[in-house]
Design a protein around this motif. Sequence first.
Motif, PDB file in Angstrom:
ATOM      1  N   ASP A  54       0.828  -1.204   0.000  1.00  0.00           N
ATOM      2  CA  ASP A  54       0.000   0.000   0.000  1.00  0.00           C
ATOM      3  C   ASP A  54       0.864   1.256   0.000  1.00  0.00           C
ATOM      4  N   VAL A  55       1.981   1.197   0.704  1.00  0.00           N
ATOM      5  CA  VAL A  55       2.902   2.339   0.707  1.00  0.00           C
ATOM      6  C   VAL A  55       3.440   2.557  -0.703  1.00  0.00           C
ATOM      7  N   GLY A  56       3.783   1.444  -1.378  1.00  0.00           N
ATOM      8  CA  GLY A  56       4.252   1.549  -2.758  1.00  0.00           C
ATOM      9  C   GLY A  56       3.210   2.166  -3.668  1.00  0.00           C
ATOM     10  N   LEU A  57       1.969   1.777  -3.479  1.00  0.00           N
ATOM     11  CA  LEU A  57       0.877   2.339  -4.275  1.00  0.00           C
ATOM     12  C   LEU A  57       0.750   3.843  -4.034  1.00  0.00           C
ATOM     13  N   ALA A  58       0.884   4.231  -2.761  1.00  0.00           N
ATOM     14  CA  ALA A  58       0.805   5.652  -2.416  1.00  0.00           C
ATOM     15  C   ALA A  58       1.972   6.436  -3.033  1.00  0.00           C
ATOM     16  N   VAL A  59       3.161   5.817  -3.076  1.00  0.00           N
ATOM     17  CA  VAL A  59       4.314   6.468  -3.707  1.00  0.00           C
ATOM     18  C   VAL A  59       4.031   6.717  -5.183  1.00  0.00           C
ATOM     19  N   GLN A  60       3.442   5.714  -5.853  1.00  0.00           N
ATOM     20  CA  GLN A  60       3.109   5.868  -7.274  1.00  0.00           C
ATOM     21  C   GLN A  60       2.120   7.010  -7.502  1.00  0.00           C
ATOM     22  N   ARG A  61       1.269   7.261  -6.498  1.00  0.00           N
ATOM     23  CA  ARG A  61       0.297   8.363  -6.616  1.00  0.00           C
ATOM     24  C   ARG A  61       0.900   9.708  -6.208  1.00  0.00           C
ATOM     25  N   GLY A  62       2.186   9.689  -5.856  1.00  0.00           N
ATOM     26  CA  GLY A  62       2.847  10.933  -5.502  1.00  0.00           C
ATOM     27  C   GLY A  62       2.590  11.397  -4.081  1.00  0.00           C
ATOM     28  N   ASP A  63       2.175  10.485  -3.199  1.00  0.00           N
ATOM     29  CA  ASP A  63       1.873  10.832  -1.814  1.00  0.00           C
ATOM     30  C   ASP A  63       3.166  11.202  -1.083  1.00  0.00           C
ATOM     31  N   ALA A  64       3.252  12.420  -0.596  1.00  0.00           N
ATOM     32  CA  ALA A  64       4.496  12.923   0.003  1.00  0.00           C
ATOM     33  C   ALA A  64       4.871  12.149   1.261  1.00  0.00           C
ATOM     34  N   GLN A  65       3.894  11.791   2.084  1.00  0.00           N
ATOM     35  CA  GLN A  65       4.190  11.057   3.316  1.00  0.00           C
ATOM     36  C   GLN A  65       4.718   9.653   3.004  1.00  0.00           C
ATOM     37  N   ALA A  66       4.151   8.998   2.001  1.00  0.00           N
ATOM     38  CA  ALA A  66       4.625   7.667   1.615  1.00  0.00           C
ATOM     39  C   ALA A  66       6.052   7.745   1.076  1.00  0.00           C
ATOM     40  N   VAL A  67       6.328   8.768   0.265  1.00  0.00           N
ATOM     41  CA  VAL A  67       7.684   8.950  -0.253  1.00  0.00           C
ATOM     42  C   VAL A  67       8.662   9.134   0.903  1.00  0.00           C
TER      43      VAL A  67
END
Length: 402
Positions: free
Chosen positions: A297-310
């Motif tokens: 899920d963190v990887g998915l959030a990174v793909q969406r450009g989520d700053a906290q996940a990055v």
Amino acid sequence: MRHSLAGRAESPMQARLLARLRDDGPLSKAQLADRLQVSRTTVAAEVGRLVELGLAQEAGPAASRGGRRSTMVDLAGDIRFVGIVIGATGLSVGVTDGRLAVLATRHLACDIRQGPEVVLGAALAAVREVLDELGVDHPMGAGIAVPGPVDFHRGVPVAPPIMPGWDGYPVRDAVSRTLGCPVLLDNDVNVLAIGEQHAGVARSVRDFLFVKIGTGIGCGIVIDGELYRGVDGCAGDIGHIRVDDFGPACACGNTGCLEAFSGGAALARDATAVARGGRSPFLADLLEENGALTAADVGLAVQRGDAQAVQLIRESGRRVGQVLATLVSFLNPGMIVIGGGVTGVGHALLAEIRGVTYGRSLPLATGSLPIVLSELGDEGGVVGAARLISGSVYAPLASRRD
């Protein structure tokens, strides 16, 4: 398809021939003599015996090199090995031929905490399905990988932190009885390293580290082409190197371990805290929808450009890079391969690991050091497990460990 389990290498030269055919594919008798630096007469005699044993076959004339044409030699077409790779949350099984080409696989969800009887039962049922599909009665051997420390010589897990109920369980012997063939057990990261060495990006190097970042973190160490296990089999257990005296509690019972900061379970924990704290609407939505978060899920959030996940991925990669920089200074490997489930987050993690490792290591040690992602996926473990047991089956009797 039936195969005599008695037909196994009788001498070191036969073992060398089998390993060469496994790793290089079909070769002429002349090529085998050149590569093994022995006479053609010796090769002809040993190949003849391997054909009698059902381990090799002659495969027609080789291309002419001038003069009399040599004969091509290949491994017997009916050799089959089984690979079983058990992870914390899933397992893969597969069957390979003698050269370790994967013929069929199965992938199942499982929970390692259900214990050895349940998990091994599911794995062996899947193995039987694949064997039946391929028409195989008796495989020549099986390799097994588990996500915890292993006593390689006894074939048992030893106090594995994320495997309750497995300590001392006779995994090797139980599987050997069920399948009726030789079996070897090792930890998953060693098996993945062997698979990478045989079929992955590390084929070209003799010294490399394979770093698995999954639920836990481990490192397979290959030195001069040979896997290094250490005296008690726990070499490379880098997930339990302490990176912070006051860090979170780890499954091993200590605090501040690398795994407690950067493993898949740690990423899921930190992502959950971010979601509940309202800092990532995307992760909060996923948490509400699924009831729990995973590293994927963190990887998915990174793909969406989520700053906290990055930021979570960068922090994870920074910790891993700190440890790898120390290993690079100590071992001076020719390559580092990153694999495991968390690598699904891809290049954001790799970029951070590279930056910190290169930045903290001596230029001489990193000037020509590739740090790359594994490209093998689930099949890498199956190939590694098959490679593990093939090394024993192809070895002469006096040197076998099964």
